[in-house]
Write a protein that holds these residues in place. Structure first.
Motif, PDB file in Angstrom:
ATOM      1  N   SER A   1      -8.642  11.050  -0.303  1.00  0.00           N
ATOM      2  CA  SER A   1      -9.058  12.416  -0.641  1.00  0.00           C
ATOM      3  C   SER A   1      -8.006  13.202  -1.400  1.00  0.00           C
ATOM      4  O   SER A   1      -8.333  14.168  -2.087  1.00  0.00           O
ATOM      5  N   GLN A   2      -6.745  12.802  -1.312  1.00  0.00           N
ATOM      6  CA  GLN A   2      -5.703  13.597  -1.961  1.00  0.00           C
ATOM      7  C   GLN A   2      -4.418  12.798  -2.138  1.00  0.00           C
ATOM      8  O   GLN A   2      -4.198  11.772  -1.496  1.00  0.00           O
ATOM      9  N   THR A   3      -3.605  13.308  -3.025  1.00  0.00           N
ATOM     10  CA  THR A   3      -2.309  12.693  -3.319  1.00  0.00           C
ATOM     11  C   THR A   3      -1.291  13.796  -3.541  1.00  0.00           C
ATOM     12  O   THR A   3      -1.604  14.825  -4.154  1.00  0.00           O
ATOM     13  N   ALA A   4      -0.084  13.577  -3.047  1.00  0.00           N
ATOM     14  CA  ALA A   4       1.031  14.470  -3.352  1.00  0.00           C
ATOM     15  C   ALA A   4       2.231  13.611  -3.726  1.00  0.00           C
ATOM     16  O   ALA A   4       2.545  12.635  -3.050  1.00  0.00           O
ATOM     17  N   VAL A   5       2.872  13.967  -4.822  1.00  0.00           N
ATOM     18  CA  VAL A   5       4.033  13.247  -5.313  1.00  0.00           C
ATOM     19  C   VAL A   5       5.151  14.238  -5.586  1.00  0.00           C
ATOM     20  O   VAL A   5       4.929  15.245  -6.269  1.00  0.00           O
ATOM     21  N   ILE A   6       6.320  13.982  -5.039  1.00  0.00           N
ATOM     22  CA  ILE A   6       7.487  14.822  -5.321  1.00  0.00           C
ATOM     23  C   ILE A   6       8.537  13.967  -6.015  1.00  0.00           C
ATOM     24  O   ILE A   6       8.997  12.958  -5.470  1.00  0.00           O
ATOM     25  N   VAL A   7       8.914  14.365  -7.223  1.00  0.00           N
ATOM     26  CA  VAL A   7      10.001  13.751  -7.963  1.00  0.00           C
ATOM     27  C   VAL A   7      11.209  14.667  -7.805  1.00  0.00           C
ATOM     28  O   VAL A   7      11.241  15.772  -8.349  1.00  0.00           O
ATOM     29  N   HIS A   8      12.183  14.230  -7.042  1.00  0.00           N
ATOM     30  CA  HIS A   8      13.322  15.079  -6.717  1.00  0.00           C
ATOM     31  C   HIS A   8      14.285  15.185  -7.899  1.00  0.00           C
ATOM     32  O   HIS A   8      14.258  14.354  -8.813  1.00  0.00           O
ATOM     33  N   PRO A   9      15.152  16.188  -7.884  1.00  0.00           N
ATOM     34  CA  PRO A   9      16.167  16.289  -8.943  1.00  0.00           C
ATOM     35  C   PRO A   9      17.018  15.028  -9.007  1.00  0.00           C
ATOM     36  O   PRO A   9      17.385  14.452  -7.978  1.00  0.00           O
ATOM     37  N   ARG A  10      17.299  14.613 -10.203  1.00  0.00           N
ATOM     38  CA  ARG A  10      18.129  13.423 -10.389  1.00  0.00           C
ATOM     39  C   ARG A  10      19.534  13.691  -9.869  1.00  0.00           C
ATOM     40  O   ARG A  10      20.103  14.756 -10.068  1.00  0.00           O
ATOM     41  N   GLN A  11      20.118  12.680  -9.226  1.00  0.00           N
ATOM     42  CA  GLN A  11      21.447  12.782  -8.661  1.00  0.00           C
ATOM     43  C   GLN A  11      22.369  11.782  -9.347  1.00  0.00           C
ATOM     44  O   GLN A  11      22.069  10.594  -9.410  1.00  0.00           O
TER      45      GLN A  11
ATOM     46  N   ARG B   1       2.042   6.368   2.476  1.00  0.00           N
ATOM     47  CA  ARG B   1       3.173   7.148   1.996  1.00  0.00           C
ATOM     48  C   ARG B   1       4.357   6.240   1.710  1.00  0.00           C
ATOM     49  O   ARG B   1       4.441   5.119   2.201  1.00  0.00           O
ATOM     50  N   SER B   2       5.267   6.740   0.884  1.00  0.00           N
ATOM     51  CA  SER B   2       6.461   5.966   0.596  1.00  0.00           C
ATOM     52  C   SER B   2       7.570   6.890   0.134  1.00  0.00           C
ATOM     53  O   SER B   2       7.323   8.005  -0.335  1.00  0.00           O
ATOM     54  N   THR B   3       8.778   6.398   0.277  1.00  0.00           N
ATOM     55  CA  THR B   3       9.957   7.005  -0.327  1.00  0.00           C
ATOM     56  C   THR B   3      10.673   5.905  -1.097  1.00  0.00           C
ATOM     57  O   THR B   3      10.945   4.838  -0.554  1.00  0.00           O
ATOM     58  N   SER B   4      10.931   6.146  -2.348  1.00  0.00           N
ATOM     59  CA  SER B   4      11.585   5.141  -3.165  1.00  0.00           C
ATOM     60  C   SER B   4      12.567   5.817  -4.112  1.00  0.00           C
ATOM     61  O   SER B   4      12.585   7.051  -4.233  1.00  0.00           O
ATOM     62  N   ARG B   5      13.375   5.003  -4.758  1.00  0.00           N
ATOM     63  CA  ARG B   5      14.349   5.530  -5.716  1.00  0.00           C
ATOM     64  C   ARG B   5      14.250   4.775  -7.024  1.00  0.00           C
ATOM     65  O   ARG B   5      13.961   3.581  -7.048  1.00  0.00           O
ATOM     66  N   VAL B   6      14.525   5.480  -8.103  1.00  0.00           N
ATOM     67  CA  VAL B   6      14.595   4.879  -9.430  1.00  0.00           C
ATOM     68  C   VAL B   6      16.040   4.975  -9.897  1.00  0.00           C
ATOM     69  O   VAL B   6      16.647   6.052  -9.851  1.00  0.00           O
ATOM     70  N   TYR B   7      16.551   3.849 -10.354  1.00  0.00           N
ATOM     71  CA  TYR B   7      17.950   3.762 -10.766  1.00  0.00           C
ATOM     72  C   TYR B   7      18.064   3.786 -12.282  1.00  0.00           C
ATOM     73  O   TYR B   7      17.199   3.268 -12.999  1.00  0.00           O
TER      74      TYR B   7
ATOM     75  N   THR C   1      14.958  10.166  -6.471  1.00  0.00           N
ATOM     76  CA  THR C   1      14.156   9.870  -5.284  1.00  0.00           C
ATOM     77  C   THR C   1      12.735  10.388  -5.472  1.00  0.00           C
ATOM     78  O   THR C   1      12.531  11.497  -5.982  1.00  0.00           O
ATOM     79  N   ILE C   2      11.772   9.571  -5.057  1.00  0.00           N
ATOM     80  CA  ILE C   2      10.355   9.922  -5.179  1.00  0.00           C
ATOM     81  C   ILE C   2       9.700   9.777  -3.819  1.00  0.00           C
ATOM     82  O   ILE C   2       9.782   8.721  -3.186  1.00  0.00           O
ATOM     83  N   ASP C   3       9.073  10.836  -3.375  1.00  0.00           N
ATOM     84  CA  ASP C   3       8.283  10.812  -2.149  1.00  0.00           C
ATOM     85  C   ASP C   3       6.811  10.932  -2.527  1.00  0.00           C
ATOM     86  O   ASP C   3       6.461  11.697  -3.434  1.00  0.00           O
ATOM     87  N   SER C   4       5.975  10.201  -1.824  1.00  0.00           N
ATOM     88  CA  SER C   4       4.544  10.287  -2.144  1.00  0.00           C
ATOM     89  C   SER C   4       3.706  10.034  -0.911  1.00  0.00           C
ATOM     90  O   SER C   4       4.121   9.338   0.025  1.00  0.00           O
ATOM     91  N   VAL C   5       2.512  10.616  -0.926  1.00  0.00           N
ATOM     92  CA  VAL C   5       1.472  10.327   0.049  1.00  0.00           C
ATOM     93  C   VAL C   5       0.167  10.247  -0.724  1.00  0.00           C
ATOM     94  O   VAL C   5      -0.141  11.132  -1.529  1.00  0.00           O
ATOM     95  N   ARG C   6      -0.566   9.153  -0.516  1.00  0.00           N
ATOM     96  CA  ARG C   6      -1.851   9.016  -1.206  1.00  0.00           C
ATOM     97  C   ARG C   6      -2.884   8.422  -0.273  1.00  0.00           C
ATOM     98  O   ARG C   6      -2.658   7.366   0.330  1.00  0.00           O
ATOM     99  N   ASP C   7      -4.015   9.125  -0.139  1.00  0.00           N
ATOM    100  CA  ASP C   7      -5.153   8.575   0.576  1.00  0.00           C
ATOM    101  C   ASP C   7      -6.401   8.788  -0.277  1.00  0.00           C
ATOM    102  O   ASP C   7      -6.297   9.124  -1.462  1.00  0.00           O
TER     103      ASP C   7
ATOM    104  N   ALA D   1       0.834  -1.196   0.000  1.00  0.00           N
ATOM    105  CA  ALA D   1       0.000   0.000   0.000  1.00  0.00           C
ATOM    106  C   ALA D   1       0.870   1.248   0.000  1.00  0.00           C
ATOM    107  O   ALA D   1       1.836   1.346   0.757  1.00  0.00           O
ATOM    108  N   GLY D   2       0.535   2.186  -0.882  1.00  0.00           N
ATOM    109  CA  GLY D   2       1.256   3.450  -0.961  1.00  0.00           C
ATOM    110  C   GLY D   2       2.506   3.415  -1.803  1.00  0.00           C
ATOM    111  O   GLY D   2       3.159   4.448  -1.985  1.00  0.00           O
ATOM    112  N   ALA D   3       2.882   2.259  -2.343  1.00  0.00           N
ATOM    113  CA  ALA D   3       4.131   2.144  -3.097  1.00  0.00           C
ATOM    114  C   ALA D   3       4.071   2.947  -4.397  1.00  0.00           C
ATOM    115  O   ALA D   3       2.998   3.188  -4.957  1.00  0.00           O
ATOM    116  N   VAL D   4       5.256   3.331  -4.871  1.00  0.00           N
ATOM    117  CA  VAL D   4       5.402   3.973  -6.181  1.00  0.00           C
ATOM    118  C   VAL D   4       6.253   3.050  -7.039  1.00  0.00           C
ATOM    119  O   VAL D   4       7.406   2.753  -6.703  1.00  0.00           O
ATOM    120  N   LEU D   5       5.698   2.579  -8.160  1.00  0.00           N
ATOM    121  CA  LEU D   5       6.428   1.691  -9.049  1.00  0.00           C
ATOM    122  C   LEU D   5       6.835   2.451 -10.308  1.00  0.00           C
ATOM    123  O   LEU D   5       5.972   2.980 -11.018  1.00  0.00           O
TER     124      LEU D   5
END
Length: 885
Positions: free
Chosen positions: A707-717, A675-681, A699-705, A644-648
């Motif tokens: 009523s609402q969702t917020a997703v942050i895709v951080h600058p690539r490192q 919510r989750s924090t994950s990384r894409v390689y 890095t991707i941070d997200s919260v989803r329920d 639950a809450g994962a970002v694929l």
């Protein structure tokens, strides 16, 4: 929680990513460093202890007090950071304590034995007390060299069960690797080679103590025994393989058919008929023998010109289609005089009179000439990597005791590292501990049976206990049992689909079969329903590639394989050890492949869901775990549950070649439930430079329920050669209510029907909200915020009801007799997804109308003139749908 608060929470989450920059220069081959840091060593006379990590201690006894610092076959990097530990000598007893272990040894007492050596745990669960000879009752197994002629775990010739040996982890909380008899590597800086140990009486043991922190044990092993190397990105695509005497024309026709039907494909495997096999005979009475008494005919290095008149042109053509090619090798018979390379080879080896050049993989002179004169010219034609099949005799004749399988894997893999900039890749049999450093495994000729399919999830996941994380199976099975009647020697389409589904959720997806005319596995040879399921399975694999590739990097970094048992994450749950048909695929997917035939159009699968919440991908519903459930699955469905809450991270559906997939486009599927924090390689895809810092993380941070969702895709490192400067992100929200507002980086996006950039759309067939963000520099942050209309009653599990109703209506249409029209409610219920797609803003109303229609469909059909058996079957189908709510 308001969106402003969500942004604050997400901004506060930790950001961890690689920032290393690398030049495009060729990467250095990883060095083997046998000698440990002096500060890690405690030596007292005839014994030496090396504290490698808090939970790993090397223990050596030598009658002469001389110890081994050379790397061994298994342990190649003992030069580790020195952990904190203490050493005390009291009353003739040596005491070594780390944060995890307490070791005592009676000084001057000789060889390690139960009377003089003891290790106990500190703050580990379960606690343990070990002495040499202590029985290890809870070992969780390792892997085996091959599944040749096994139906499931049982050999069809003698009925014996397959022995998976010992793994590195145990429910007892400890394991000992006895490295005493393994061979060593010399210090040749050009190409380190095998050598024998000098001391036959010495002891060389490695004690792993970890409790139930299985990941810690595997990570410690990876540090000292070498990491699981990442395969090239293309290797995670679809491999076509068949034991068949294909010709040049047939191979081109085959590739064109894949292109015609739009089926993704990355690797072409050409079995041994690429070379001449005139001396090959399957009857032992007629098998010719070489100088060592081994069968002749399987070995070959000269193209069969009757099949491949101009092999260079074929290989060039395959490369123009962006396909990688591998050829099958059976090297044990050496180089006979019939080979094209024989004159030069015999001269280089000093062989005269036309005698064959005998094979010996431990002879460096033979091996160097083998590559320089015979194999490298073939690679230059366009052979991308080699398939090392059966190697005939088990051990080297030059170095008795040295496994030919183990050593050939080392030789071929490291030769590819030495030869060029492409990432090393071979495809071979398991040779024993340490062979995890040389992917990919070929599991051999499994019998075609449901038992074989049911066993492979367990076999594959258990191999992760020795870090052998890249098994490649003959998907669909290789051969029929010898006593299979002729009338039954044909592919069971249902079994093949289920095997392919497992293959899509396994490390490598490669079909193969024996040389039998009836074993044709091309997807287009099956019925439309089976063809659709096969193509969907392969397409799904390509969509998952970024997730799989990220998991491959994590396996390299941590020692935890892509496909692994549930007990890694839930070691204290008895069920995690009992459900052998389930596994984790990466960090966020739980898979329980269907391994039994369907009944009445579906297969019932019993699934243990670990504690926590899980998203059922087939039903579109969140489910509470910590329990066992039974669910039904149609032919095109896979039991797949997502945290639950994962970002694929996934590919766009347009990707058909994985070597092309790193073009800056990425689809992020954000699942409901938390919510989750994950990384894409990402990296260059086919370079060894990934080992030395040439890679990037996002890095991707997200919260989803609800009523609402917020997703942050951080600058690539990070950086790597060929990296796209811009990226185009699409955010998908499965099982979503209708969005009231979508905002990206503060800009309100309009709704559209065509999913154009800078807008959002709603897919009624999959109940997915889709946000398409225009391409922008990858060093900029993307913040997507969505507020939803109140989630309508009945949306949970709606996806399942929609699919099952559509299938029931399609079935009914096939049985319906004109001229009586179908009831209107039947026609409307069968296309609820399209109705939602037209008017997603009416989602709540459409769900109510749909569920009301479904509730009365069986009665309406029962009042029609349909046949009684049709009425009964349709009622059964509709009853299953209404009861699912």
């Amino acid at each position: 929680m308001a969106l402003l608060e969500l942004r604050g929470v997400l901004a506060g989450l930790a950001l961890t990513a690689s920032t290393a920059l690398a030049s495009p220069a060729r990467a250095e081959i990883p060095a083997m460093r046998g000698e440990a840091a002096p500060a890690a060593i405690v030596q007292r006379g005839q014994v030496r202890f090396t504290v490698l990590t808090p939970g790993l201690i090397r223990m050596e006894w030598s009658p002469t007090g001389r110890f081994v610092d050379d790397p061994s076959q298994v342990f190649i990097d003992r030069n580790q950071p020195v952990p904190n530990f203490t050493t005390t000598t009291r009353n003739g007893e040596l005491l070594i304590e780390t944060a995890a272990l307490r070791l005592t040894y009676a000084l001057g007492s000789g060889r390690f034995a139960s009377q003089n050596l003891h290790i106990s745990s500190k703050k580990l669960a379960p606690a343990f007390s070990w002495r040499p000879g202590t029985a290890e009752n809870g070992n969780l197994g390792g892997t085996a060299r091959t599944v040749d002629r096994y139906s499931g775990a049982v050999h069809i010739d003698d009925g014996k069960r397959l022995d998976l040996g010992q793994g590195l982890i145990s429910r007892d909380g400890w394991h000992v690797v006895d490295d005493t008899k393994s061979f060593l590597f010399d210090d040749d800086k050009q190409w380190q080679w095998v050598k024998k140990r000098n001391c036959a009486e010495c002891q060389d043991l490695y004690f792993f103590g970890y409790g139930h922190e299985y990941g810690q044990a595997l990570g410690d092993y990876a540090k000292v025994a070498g990491r699981q190397p990442m395969p090239p990105r293309f290797a995670f695509g679809y491999w076509w393989s068949r034991y068949w005497n294909y010709s040049d024309r047939e191979m081109r026709d085959l590739v064109r058919q894949f292109e015609r039907y739009g089926i993704p494909l990355d690797v072409m495997v050409i079995d041994m008929d690429w070379h001449r096999t005139d001396d090959l005979s399957w009857d032992p009475k007629y098998v010719k023998r070489d100088v060592f008494g081994e069968s002749v005919g399987w070995t070959g290095y000269s193209w069969n010109r009757s099949l491949f008149p101009e092999p260079q042109r074929l290989l060039n053509w395959l490369r123009s289609r962006k396909l990688k090619t591998t050829l099958n090798l059976h090297p044990a018979s050496g180089i006979p005089s019939s080979e094209e390379s024989y004159p030069a080879f015999a001269k280089a080896m000093g062989v005269t009179g036309g005698a064959p050049v005998p094979f010996e993989a431990a002879d460096k002179r033979f091996v160097k000439n083998w590559f320089d004169i015979t194999l490298t010219p073939l690679a230059a034609q366009g052979v991308d990597f080699w398939w090392l099949d059966w190697q005939q005799w088990p051990e080297s004749k030059l170095v008795p005791g040295l496994s030919n399988t183990w050593w050939l894997n080392y030789v071929f893999y490291t030769q590819m590292q030495r030869a060029g900039q492409d990432r090393a890749l071979i495809y071979h049999r398991w040779g024993g501990l340490g062979n995890h450093r040389y992917q990919i495994g070929f599991s051999g000729d499994a019998v075609i049976s449901w038992d074989s399919l049911a066993y492979q999830p367990y076999f594959t996941s258990t191999a992760s206990n020795v870090l052998y994380g890249y098994w490649s199976h003959d998907i669909g099975g290789h051969m029929f049992a010898d006593d299979t009647p002729e009338s039954q020697r044909k592919i069971d389409p249902e079994l093949y689909v289920r095997w392919m589904q497992f293959g899509a959720f396994s490390p490598i997806l490669r079909t193969h079969s024996s040389k039998e005319a009836g074993l044709r596995k091309e997807p287009w040879r099956f019925s439309p329903e089976v063809f659709a399921a096969l193509r969907q399975t392969i397409e799904r694999r390509y969509e998952m590639a970024p997730y799989i590739y990220t998991a491959s990097r994590e396996a390299y970094d941590t020692g935890v394989s892509i496909l692994r048992p549930l007990y890694y994450a839930w070691p204290d749950q008895p069920k995690a050890y009992a459900v052998e048909g389930q596994y984790m695929f990466g960090n966020d997917m739980l898979v329980a492949p269907v391994t039994q035939p369907m009944k009445d159009g579906s297969a019932i699968v019993s699934i243990w869901l670990p504690p926590g919440r899980w998203y059922d991908s087939n039903r579109g519903a969140l489910i509470e775990g910590g329990r066992t459930i039974s669910l039904d699955y149609g032919l095109d469905e896979v039991p797949l549950f997502i945290r639950a809450g994962a970002v694929l991270p996934t590919n766009p559906a347009s990707v058909r070649k994985l070597q092309d997939s790193d073009d800056g486009k990425l689809v992020l599927r954000v699942f409901p439930g938390g919510r989750s924090t994950s990384r894409v390689y990402a990296d260059a895809g086919n370079s060894e430079a990934y080992r030395n810092g040439e890679h990037a993380f996002t890095t991707i941070d997200s919260v989803r329920d609800t009523s609402q969702t917020a997703v942050i895709v951080h600058p690539r490192q990070g950086r790597y050669v060929g990296m796209a400067d811009d990226r185009q992100i699409t955010v998908e929200l499965p099982a979503a209510a209708f969005p009231r507002q979508v905002k990206v980086n503060g800009t309100i996006y309009p709704r559209s029907d065509d999913a154009r950039e800078g807008s959002w759309s709603y897919d009624g067939e999959t109940l997915t909200a889709r946000i398409v963000v225009p391409a922008q520099p990858a060093d900029q942050r993307i913040t997507a915020e969505v507020t939803f209309a109140p989630e309508p009653a009945g949306v949970d599990g709606l996806l399942y009801r929609m699919k099952r109703t559509a299938a029931a209506v399609a079935w009914l249409k096939d049985q319906w007799a004109p001229p009586t029209p179908l009831p209107d409610d039947v026609s409307l219920a069968g296309q609820i997804g399209q109705l939602i797609h037209y008017h997603p803003e009416q989602l709540a109303l459409l769900i109510r109308e749909f569920d009301a229609r479904v509730a009365k469909l069986a009665a309406q059909v029962n009042e029609s003139r349909a046949k009684p058996e049709v009425k009964a079957e349709f009622a059964r189908r509709m009853r299953a749908i209404t009861q699912s709510r």
